[in-house]
Motif scaffolding. Structure first.
Motif, PDB file in Angstrom:
ATOM      1  N   PHE A 255       0.992  -1.202  -0.154  1.00 43.75           N
ATOM      2  CA  PHE A 255      -0.031   0.129   0.038  1.00 43.75           C
ATOM      3  C   PHE A 255       0.950   1.334   0.167  1.00 43.75           C
ATOM      4  N   THR A 256       0.271   2.335  -0.212  1.00 46.84           N
ATOM      5  CA  THR A 256       0.984   3.712  -0.493  1.00 46.84           C
ATOM      6  C   THR A 256       0.279   4.546   0.455  1.00 46.84           C
ATOM      7  N   ALA A 257       0.668   5.891   0.591  1.00 44.90           N
ATOM      8  CA  ALA A 257       0.091   6.886   1.328  1.00 44.90           C
ATOM      9  C   ALA A 257      -1.290   7.102   0.889  1.00 44.90           C
ATOM     10  N   LYS A 258      -1.721   6.829  -0.488  1.00 44.66           N
ATOM     11  CA  LYS A 258      -2.773   7.138  -1.071  1.00 44.66           C
ATOM     12  C   LYS A 258      -3.820   6.016  -0.611  1.00 44.66           C
ATOM     13  N   THR A 259      -3.299   5.096  -0.238  1.00 42.99           N
ATOM     14  CA  THR A 259      -4.381   3.867  -0.127  1.00 42.99           C
ATOM     15  C   THR A 259      -5.471   4.242   0.859  1.00 42.99           C
ATOM     16  N   GLY A 260      -6.709   4.009   0.678  1.00 36.86           N
ATOM     17  CA  GLY A 260      -7.556   4.259   1.482  1.00 36.86           C
ATOM     18  C   GLY A 260      -8.142   5.753   1.598  1.00 36.86           C
ATOM     19  N   THR A 261      -7.548   6.353   0.937  1.00 36.60           N
ATOM     20  CA  THR A 261      -7.913   8.125   0.993  1.00 36.60           C
ATOM     21  C   THR A 261      -8.735   8.345  -0.126  1.00 36.60           C
ATOM     22  N   ILE A 262      -9.148   9.831  -0.339  1.00 33.12           N
ATOM     23  CA  ILE A 262      -9.855  10.001  -1.557  1.00 33.12           C
ATOM     24  C   ILE A 262      -9.075   9.934  -2.948  1.00 33.12           C
ATOM     25  N   PHE A 263      -7.681   9.941  -2.683  1.00 31.47           N
ATOM     26  CA  PHE A 263      -6.817   9.811  -3.704  1.00 31.47           C
ATOM     27  C   PHE A 263      -6.180   8.301  -4.339  1.00 31.47           C
ATOM     28  N   GLU A 264      -6.819   7.415  -3.822  1.00 31.38           N
ATOM     29  CA  GLU A 264      -6.660   6.308  -3.809  1.00 31.38           C
ATOM     30  C   GLU A 264      -6.448   5.791  -5.348  1.00 31.38           C
ATOM     31  N   ASP A 265      -7.370   5.559  -5.906  1.00 29.19           N
ATOM     32  CA  ASP A 265      -7.530   5.073  -7.349  1.00 29.19           C
ATOM     33  C   ASP A 265      -7.256   6.323  -8.325  1.00 29.19           C
ATOM     34  N   SER A 266      -6.568   7.550  -8.086  1.00 30.67           N
ATOM     35  CA  SER A 266      -6.008   8.350  -8.927  1.00 30.67           C
ATOM     36  C   SER A 266      -4.710   8.125  -9.525  1.00 30.67           C
ATOM     37  N   PRO A 267      -4.325   8.506 -10.620  1.00 29.55           N
ATOM     38  CA  PRO A 267      -3.001   8.396 -11.245  1.00 29.55           C
ATOM     39  C   PRO A 267      -2.328   9.341 -10.883  1.00 29.55           C
ATOM     40  N   LEU A 268      -2.996  10.512 -10.474  1.00 27.95           N
ATOM     41  CA  LEU A 268      -2.034  11.861 -10.145  1.00 27.95           C
ATOM     42  C   LEU A 268      -1.264  11.470  -8.812  1.00 27.95           C
ATOM     43  N   GLY A 269      -0.206  12.456  -8.958  1.00 31.28           N
ATOM     44  CA  GLY A 269       0.415  12.448  -7.637  1.00 31.28           C
ATOM     45  C   GLY A 269       0.158  13.174  -6.416  1.00 31.28           C
ATOM     46  N   LEU A 270       0.639  12.755  -5.271  1.00 30.46           N
ATOM     47  CA  LEU A 270       0.229  13.868  -4.115  1.00 30.46           C
ATOM     48  C   LEU A 270       0.554  15.405  -4.325  1.00 30.46           C
ATOM     49  N   ASP A 271       1.668  15.477  -5.116  1.00 32.22           N
ATOM     50  CA  ASP A 271       2.217  16.908  -5.352  1.00 32.22           C
ATOM     51  C   ASP A 271       1.209  17.624  -5.994  1.00 32.22           C
ATOM     52  N   LYS A 272       0.183  17.094  -7.117  1.00 34.02           N
ATOM     53  CA  LYS A 272      -0.802  17.615  -7.483  1.00 34.02           C
ATOM     54  C   LYS A 272      -2.065  17.871  -6.599  1.00 34.02           C
TER      55      LYS A 272
ATOM     56  N   GLN B  53      -8.744  20.607 -17.641  1.00 29.24           N
ATOM     57  CA  GLN B  53      -9.935  21.301 -16.796  1.00 29.24           C
ATOM     58  C   GLN B  53     -10.681  20.105 -16.444  1.00 29.24           C
ATOM     59  N   LYS B  54     -11.228  19.098 -17.168  1.00 31.12           N
ATOM     60  CA  LYS B  54     -11.930  18.029 -16.846  1.00 31.12           C
ATOM     61  C   LYS B  54     -11.215  17.505 -15.545  1.00 31.12           C
ATOM     62  N   THR B  55      -9.991  17.089 -15.447  1.00 30.28           N
ATOM     63  CA  THR B  55      -9.538  16.726 -14.254  1.00 30.28           C
ATOM     64  C   THR B  55      -9.408  17.200 -13.307  1.00 30.28           C
ATOM     65  N   ALA B  56      -9.289  18.355 -13.392  1.00 32.45           N
ATOM     66  CA  ALA B  56      -9.052  19.348 -12.440  1.00 32.45           C
ATOM     67  C   ALA B  56     -10.573  19.481 -11.747  1.00 32.45           C
ATOM     68  N   TRP B  57     -11.685  19.641 -12.510  1.00 37.55           N
ATOM     69  CA  TRP B  57     -13.043  19.638 -12.227  1.00 37.55           C
ATOM     70  C   TRP B  57     -13.275  18.458 -11.172  1.00 37.55           C
TER      71      TRP B  57
END
Ligand SMILES: [Zn+2]
Length: 315
Positions: free
Chosen positions: A64-81, A109-113
């Motif tokens: 697992f990573t720091a993203k696992t179990g959070t709202i960021f889990e299945d996103s390919p974007l990095g925590l920096d963004k 913009q779609k990703t940002a949304w």
């Protein structure tokens, strides 16, 4: 380790370093040390090279990573963004548009949304207990700026829903404390009074306008009514705190967001309420609280763009 950021500029620099991102999130989502999100064990080992942990217990999905179990889990974007976008959403007084996030962090913009909406979900924190003391209750309508819409959009909204395109929102404010907002189907007595009883402790001082739906609350509350046809303030009897909140909210929606679909409205309300309720904090304190809210709230794109959650909230 560098000092944690206090301004947007510092946040951009700080979160451009993946180690800083990881440390920042881990300190908040695992305040008592890293544990396996699947089995809860603290016997985990970290690989710097792969930027992930592995649980020493045998079971599927041990890594697992720091993203696992959070709202960021299945996103390919990095925590920096993610963290930079989150800083913007949390700390911009009138809200931030997906166009601004798109420009600031270089995603479409779609990703940002999508990021924007996911972050808002994290901000919709569960209410804590009932409000007490002096409590203002008021309602407003959001939406319906038909002249700014394209003709097709206007027809879809007006004929599609079969009603005037305005959504009723109720607000409950404990003076000097927290505000809560609720999207309501109507302003009938039954609807509004059920919300008052759900959110306000019996015995509180309740201030409303002269709307008939509020009559009868004097049984449970010290209910005082301000008749807006006569005056707006009579001593402590007024709803100016709620009026201020509505104007902040409408400035945010009108000036920042191109349009708000009725079934997304509660997200904007949650976001505005989050900023309001944490208004006395510094930007870094507010951001800290927001990051603590990222755990256990995953949402998929389909779910987000559909109106399942909206319907669920209405029931
Ligand atoms: Zn495990």
């Amino acid at each position: 380790m560098e000092k944690e950021p206090r301004t947007l500029q510092e946040a951009i620099v700080y979160f451009s370093n993946p180690v800083n991102c990881r440390n920042y999130v881990v300190a908040r989502t695992w305040p008592n040390g890293v544990t396996c999100p699947r089995c809860g064990s603290d016997k985990v080992s970290f690989s710097e090279k792969h930027n992930r942990w592995q649980c020493s217990t045998r079971h599927p999905l041990r890594q697992f990573t720091a993203k696992t179990g959070t709202i960021f889990e299945d996103s390919p974007l990095g925590l920096d963004k993610w963290l930079t976008a989150m800083w913007q959403v949390v700390n911009c007084k009138n809200g931030v548009s997906s166009w601004e996030i798109h420009r600031a962090i270089g995603v479409t913009q779609k990703t940002a949304w999508f990021m924007d909406h996911r972050i808002r979900l994290a901000l919709g924190m569960a209410p804590s207990g009932k409000l007490f003391g002096e409590v203002e209750v008021d309602e407003t309508f959001i939406g319906g700026k038909a002249r700014n819409m394209h003709l097709a959009e206007r027809q879809r909204r007006i004929t599609g829903r079969g009603t005037v395109d305005k959504t009723a929102v109720m607000g409950i404010l404990e003076r000097g404390g927290e505000v809560r907002t609720i999207v309501v189907d109507n302003r009938k007595k039954k609807t509004l009074q059920a919300e008052v009883k759900k959110h306000v402790q019996a015995g509180a001082a309740l201030y409303t306008d002269e709307l008939k739906s509020y009559s009868g609350l004097a049984q449970d509350y010290a209910h005082a009514v301000i008749n807006h046809a006569v005056s707006y303030v009579e001593g402590r009897v007024h709803t100016n705190g709620m009026e201020n909140f509505w104007s902040l909210l409408k400035r945010g929606i009108g000036g920042t967001y191109v349009s708000v679909e009725p079934f997304h409205l509660f997200r904007y309300l949650d976001e505005q309420a989050f900023r309001y309720n944490n208004r006395k904090m510094t930007d870094s304190e507010r951001f800290d609280i927001a990051v603590r809210g990222i755990v256990g709230k995953r949402v998929t794109y389909d779910k987000l763009t559909g109106n399942e959650e909206w319907k669920a909230r209405q029931n």
